[in-house]
Design a protein around this motif. Sequence first.
Motif, PDB file in Angstrom:
ATOM      1  N   PHE A  48      43.361  45.088  37.584  1.00 37.24           N
ATOM      2  CA  PHE A  48      42.961  46.473  37.792  1.00 37.24           C
ATOM      3  C   PHE A  48      41.576  46.713  37.207  1.00 37.24           C
ATOM      4  O   PHE A  48      41.100  45.939  36.376  1.00 37.24           O
ATOM      5  CB  PHE A  48      43.958  47.436  37.116  1.00 37.24           C
ATOM      6  CG  PHE A  48      45.245  47.582  37.859  1.00 37.24           C
ATOM      7  CD1 PHE A  48      45.305  48.330  39.018  1.00 37.24           C
ATOM      8  CD2 PHE A  48      46.401  46.988  37.396  1.00 37.24           C
ATOM      9  CE1 PHE A  48      46.501  48.481  39.712  1.00 37.24           C
ATOM     10  CE2 PHE A  48      47.594  47.137  38.075  1.00 37.24           C
ATOM     11  CZ  PHE A  48      47.644  47.888  39.234  1.00 37.24           C
ATOM     12  N   ILE A  49      40.957  47.796  37.618  1.00 37.06           N
ATOM     13  CA  ILE A  49      39.679  48.210  37.038  1.00 37.06           C
ATOM     14  C   ILE A  49      39.962  48.619  35.595  1.00 37.06           C
ATOM     15  O   ILE A  49      40.870  49.412  35.330  1.00 37.06           O
ATOM     16  CB  ILE A  49      39.075  49.394  37.818  1.00 37.06           C
ATOM     17  CG1 ILE A  49      38.846  49.013  39.279  1.00 37.06           C
ATOM     18  CG2 ILE A  49      37.767  49.851  37.165  1.00 37.06           C
ATOM     19  CD1 ILE A  49      38.535  50.189  40.173  1.00 37.06           C
ATOM     20  N   ALA A  54      44.404  54.486  27.028  1.00 36.15           N
ATOM     21  CA  ALA A  54      45.780  53.995  26.919  1.00 36.15           C
ATOM     22  C   ALA A  54      46.732  54.917  27.670  1.00 36.15           C
ATOM     23  O   ALA A  54      47.729  54.468  28.248  1.00 36.15           O
ATOM     24  CB  ALA A  54      46.179  53.890  25.454  1.00 36.15           C
ATOM     25  N   LYS A  55      46.422  56.212  27.688  1.00 34.66           N
ATOM     26  CA  LYS A  55      47.254  57.182  28.404  1.00 34.66           C
ATOM     27  C   LYS A  55      47.259  56.889  29.906  1.00 34.66           C
ATOM     28  O   LYS A  55      48.311  56.906  30.548  1.00 34.66           O
ATOM     29  CB  LYS A  55      46.732  58.598  28.135  1.00 34.66           C
ATOM     30  CG  LYS A  55      47.542  59.690  28.772  1.00 34.66           C
ATOM     31  CD  LYS A  55      46.959  61.061  28.436  1.00 34.66           C
ATOM     32  CE  LYS A  55      47.712  62.163  29.156  1.00 34.66           C
ATOM     33  NZ  LYS A  55      47.168  63.483  28.880  1.00 34.66           N
ATOM     34  N   GLU A  56      46.086  56.605  30.472  1.00 35.17           N
ATOM     35  CA  GLU A  56      46.001  56.277  31.897  1.00 35.17           C
ATOM     36  C   GLU A  56      46.699  54.959  32.195  1.00 35.17           C
ATOM     37  O   GLU A  56      47.349  54.814  33.228  1.00 35.17           O
ATOM     38  CB  GLU A  56      44.547  56.240  32.358  1.00 35.17           C
ATOM     39  CG  GLU A  56      43.927  57.606  32.479  1.00 35.17           C
ATOM     40  CD  GLU A  56      42.486  57.567  32.966  1.00 35.17           C
ATOM     41  OE1 GLU A  56      41.895  56.467  33.042  1.00 35.17           O
ATOM     42  OE2 GLU A  56      41.960  58.650  33.263  1.00 35.17           O
ATOM     43  N   ASP A  57      46.582  53.978  31.284  1.00 31.61           N
ATOM     44  CA  ASP A  57      47.266  52.696  31.468  1.00 31.61           C
ATOM     45  C   ASP A  57      48.775  52.892  31.516  1.00 31.61           C
ATOM     46  O   ASP A  57      49.458  52.287  32.347  1.00 31.61           O
ATOM     47  CB  ASP A  57      46.896  51.716  30.354  1.00 31.61           C
ATOM     48  CG  ASP A  57      45.468  51.190  30.481  1.00 31.61           C
ATOM     49  OD1 ASP A  57      44.844  51.408  31.538  1.00 31.61           O
ATOM     50  OD2 ASP A  57      44.991  50.575  29.511  1.00 31.61           O
ATOM     51  N   LYS A  58      49.305  53.745  30.644  1.00 38.97           N
ATOM     52  CA  LYS A  58      50.751  54.014  30.625  1.00 38.97           C
ATOM     53  C   LYS A  58      51.189  54.696  31.912  1.00 38.97           C
ATOM     54  O   LYS A  58      52.243  54.365  32.474  1.00 38.97           O
ATOM     55  CB  LYS A  58      51.132  54.868  29.415  1.00 38.97           C
ATOM     56  CG  LYS A  58      51.124  54.113  28.110  1.00 38.97           C
ATOM     57  CD  LYS A  58      51.552  54.983  26.953  1.00 38.97           C
ATOM     58  CE  LYS A  58      51.473  54.209  25.653  1.00 38.97           C
ATOM     59  NZ  LYS A  58      51.880  55.007  24.510  1.00 38.97           N
ATOM     60  N   LYS A  59      50.392  55.651  32.392  1.00 44.51           N
ATOM     61  CA  LYS A  59      50.716  56.326  33.653  1.00 44.51           C
ATOM     62  C   LYS A  59      50.697  55.335  34.808  1.00 44.51           C
ATOM     63  O   LYS A  59      51.563  55.380  35.691  1.00 44.51           O
ATOM     64  CB  LYS A  59      49.731  57.473  33.917  1.00 44.51           C
ATOM     65  CG  LYS A  59      49.966  58.678  33.049  1.00 44.51           C
ATOM     66  CD  LYS A  59      49.008  59.836  33.205  1.00 44.51           C
ATOM     67  CE  LYS A  59      48.118  59.920  34.363  1.00 44.51           C
ATOM     68  NZ  LYS A  59      47.215  61.085  34.373  1.00 44.51           N
ATOM     69  N   LEU A  60      49.730  54.435  34.793  1.00 44.10           N
ATOM     70  CA  LEU A  60      49.618  53.429  35.839  1.00 44.10           C
ATOM     71  C   LEU A  60      50.827  52.491  35.829  1.00 44.10           C
ATOM     72  O   LEU A  60      51.408  52.196  36.879  1.00 44.10           O
ATOM     73  CB  LEU A  60      48.326  52.638  35.648  1.00 44.10           C
ATOM     74  CG  LEU A  60      47.954  51.662  36.740  1.00 44.10           C
ATOM     75  CD1 LEU A  60      47.666  52.401  38.039  1.00 44.10           C
ATOM     76  CD2 LEU A  60      46.752  50.849  36.320  1.00 44.10           C
ATOM     77  N   VAL A  77      57.704  44.588  36.145  1.00 42.27           N
ATOM     78  CA  VAL A  77      56.311  44.839  35.762  1.00 42.27           C
ATOM     79  C   VAL A  77      56.276  44.680  34.245  1.00 42.27           C
ATOM     80  O   VAL A  77      56.843  45.490  33.512  1.00 42.27           O
ATOM     81  CB  VAL A  77      55.857  46.253  36.188  1.00 42.27           C
ATOM     82  CG1 VAL A  77      54.436  46.509  35.735  1.00 42.27           C
ATOM     83  CG2 VAL A  77      56.002  46.419  37.696  1.00 42.27           C
ATOM     84  N   VAL A  78      55.627  43.614  33.777  1.00 46.19           N
ATOM     85  CA  VAL A  78      55.722  43.240  32.363  1.00 46.19           C
ATOM     86  C   VAL A  78      54.877  44.147  31.478  1.00 46.19           C
ATOM     87  O   VAL A  78      55.405  44.889  30.665  1.00 46.19           O
ATOM     88  CB  VAL A  78      55.360  41.746  32.162  1.00 46.19           C
ATOM     89  CG1 VAL A  78      55.463  41.367  30.693  1.00 46.19           C
ATOM     90  CG2 VAL A  78      56.272  40.873  33.013  1.00 46.19           C
ATOM     91  N   ASP A  79      53.566  44.102  31.611  1.00 48.96           N
ATOM     92  CA  ASP A  79      52.693  44.895  30.745  1.00 48.96           C
ATOM     93  C   ASP A  79      51.265  44.794  31.248  1.00 48.96           C
ATOM     94  O   ASP A  79      50.967  44.046  32.160  1.00 48.96           O
ATOM     95  CB  ASP A  79      52.781  44.411  29.294  1.00 48.96           C
ATOM     96  CG  ASP A  79      52.441  45.502  28.286  1.00 48.96           C
ATOM     97  OD1 ASP A  79      52.066  46.618  28.711  1.00 48.96           O
ATOM     98  OD2 ASP A  79      52.538  45.257  27.073  1.00 48.96           O
ATOM     99  N   ILE A  80      50.386  45.548  30.601  1.00 52.69           N
ATOM    100  CA  ILE A  80      48.959  45.507  30.934  1.00 52.69           C
ATOM    101  C   ILE A  80      48.198  44.995  29.705  1.00 52.69           C
ATOM    102  O   ILE A  80      48.487  45.384  28.576  1.00 52.69           O
ATOM    103  CB  ILE A  80      48.441  46.898  31.375  1.00 52.69           C
ATOM    104  CG1 ILE A  80      47.050  46.805  31.957  1.00 52.69           C
ATOM    105  CG2 ILE A  80      48.525  47.916  30.257  1.00 52.69           C
ATOM    106  CD1 ILE A  80      46.623  48.041  32.726  1.00 52.69           C
ATOM    107  N   THR A  81      47.262  44.086  29.929  1.00 49.01           N
ATOM    108  CA  THR A  81      46.482  43.518  28.833  1.00 49.01           C
ATOM    109  C   THR A  81      45.245  44.380  28.578  1.00 49.01           C
ATOM    110  O   THR A  81      44.898  45.231  29.405  1.00 49.01           O
ATOM    111  CB  THR A  81      46.011  42.086  29.173  1.00 49.01           C
ATOM    112  OG1 THR A  81      45.023  42.169  30.204  1.00 49.01           O
ATOM    113  CG2 THR A  81      47.165  41.204  29.617  1.00 49.01           C
ATOM    114  N   PRO A  82      44.555  44.162  27.469  1.00 50.08           N
ATOM    115  CA  PRO A  82      43.315  44.898  27.211  1.00 50.08           C
ATOM    116  C   PRO A  82      42.249  44.682  28.286  1.00 50.08           C
ATOM    117  O   PRO A  82      41.352  45.502  28.461  1.00 50.08           O
ATOM    118  CB  PRO A  82      42.842  44.341  25.859  1.00 50.08           C
ATOM    119  CG  PRO A  82      44.080  43.851  25.197  1.00 50.08           C
ATOM    120  CD  PRO A  82      44.950  43.344  26.314  1.00 50.08           C
ATOM    121  N   LEU A  83      42.349  43.596  29.033  1.00 47.34           N
ATOM    122  CA  LEU A  83      41.392  43.325  30.111  1.00 47.34           C
ATOM    123  C   LEU A  83      41.780  44.013  31.420  1.00 47.34           C
ATOM    124  O   LEU A  83      41.084  43.887  32.423  1.00 47.34           O
ATOM    125  CB  LEU A  83      41.282  41.820  30.349  1.00 47.34           C
ATOM    126  CG  LEU A  83      40.701  41.005  29.205  1.00 47.34           C
ATOM    127  CD1 LEU A  83      40.760  39.518  29.522  1.00 47.34           C
ATOM    128  CD2 LEU A  83      39.271  41.427  28.920  1.00 47.34           C
TER     129      LEU A  83
END
Length: 112
Positions: A48-49, A54-60, A77-83
Amino acid sequence: MEVIFLMDRFGYARTIDVSAYERNKEAAEAIPYILTSRNITGIVIVDFISTDSAKEDKKLLKLLRDKAAIDHVKTDVVDITPLGLVEITRQKKESPLKDQLCEVGLYEIIRH
């Protein structure tokens, strides 16, 4: 044999005023459909872009999990990394679409 399927959500905006979150949201809504329609299984990494929210990442992630929950195949869907990379696993239930088409001889016809 394990294969990792990578999806890159390009950051090129059609218009300047669309945020990275909106682009990511569009992709998150399309990804479960792509995985299902192409019968992609195994480990899927989505690029992803990157956003600094962090709030937008959680919503995504919630949106992606909600869409993936509709799938008839176990999808996690496991998780999102800092990248901005999201790991998705999708259980294999049947052979890929290409193999199914080959069984009935349609793949070679479509391919040519």
